[in-house]
Write an enzyme that holds these catalytic residues in place. Sequence first.
Site, short mmCIF file in Angstrom:
data_model
loop_
_atom_site.label_atom_id
_atom_site.label_comp_id
_atom_site.label_asym_id
_atom_site.label_seq_id
_atom_site.Cartn_x
_atom_site.Cartn_y
_atom_site.Cartn_z
CB SER A 144 -39.27 -60.45 -41.81
OG SER A 144 -38.74 -61.56 -41.12
CE1 TYR A 157 -36.75 -57.75 -37.36
CE2 TYR A 157 -37.81 -59.83 -37.93
CZ TYR A 157 -36.97 -58.78 -38.27
OH TYR A 157 -36.38 -58.75 -39.51
#
Length: 252
Positions: A144, A157
């Site tokens: 990410s 996350y």
Amino acid sequence: MSALFSLKGQKALVTGASRGLGKAIAVALAEAGACVLCCSSTLEGASATASLIRAKGGEAAVLAADLADMEQVRALADSALALGEVHILVNCGGTIFRAPAVDYPMEEWQKVMRVNLDSAFLLSQLLGAEMLKRGQGKIINIASMLSYSGGITVPAYTASKHAITGLTKALANEWAASGLNINAIAPGYFRTDNTFALQQDQVRNQAILARIPSGRWGEPEDLAGAAVFLASSASNYVNGHVLAVDGGWLAR
């Protein structure tokens, strides 16, 4: 040259294949010739992806597992291997929970880590063991932009995606000499369910767009080329790499 990117005769397991990035990757691998095992939390979840692949003339099967449950993850690996050798593993399944760090529920932290990190390691371990015996295999983890930065109100996350990049490098260090390629894709800001809240926040949405040189959010299909490249023999000397597909976000 096209043979470098052909996945004919290969079997791929893609988690998170019901929608978004996982669906786009599953379809792309199938279009390159792979038989794709489409996995989501329920059998119904990835059935539409498998049907789309078949409608395009490809091969697909549907598997299911709750990636927060390691026993189900083990069973997923067994089910995949029962269908034959798995040559490509794409750890795309993931989840996110948003809350200020001071209020972040520990149970949500643990769930995010199990789904995003623990399942990726366990599947890599179980399927990687068979790849090591064969002396060939491709593992693609989904990282990410939050593998590079801290984000806001997404501590679990962010931690999981930093860890995914570290895991990618660690496995490459151990397994590259045995013929395996372990790499990651770091998507930029893509239009998916996980980013829906950001898309709806006009202030954040405009700030994000202002930083992307390409001037737009990514669409799931924008990952197709990167996924096929890392799954194919074209990437045989690429290992431990995190490939950003971000419209130039990191360059700004």
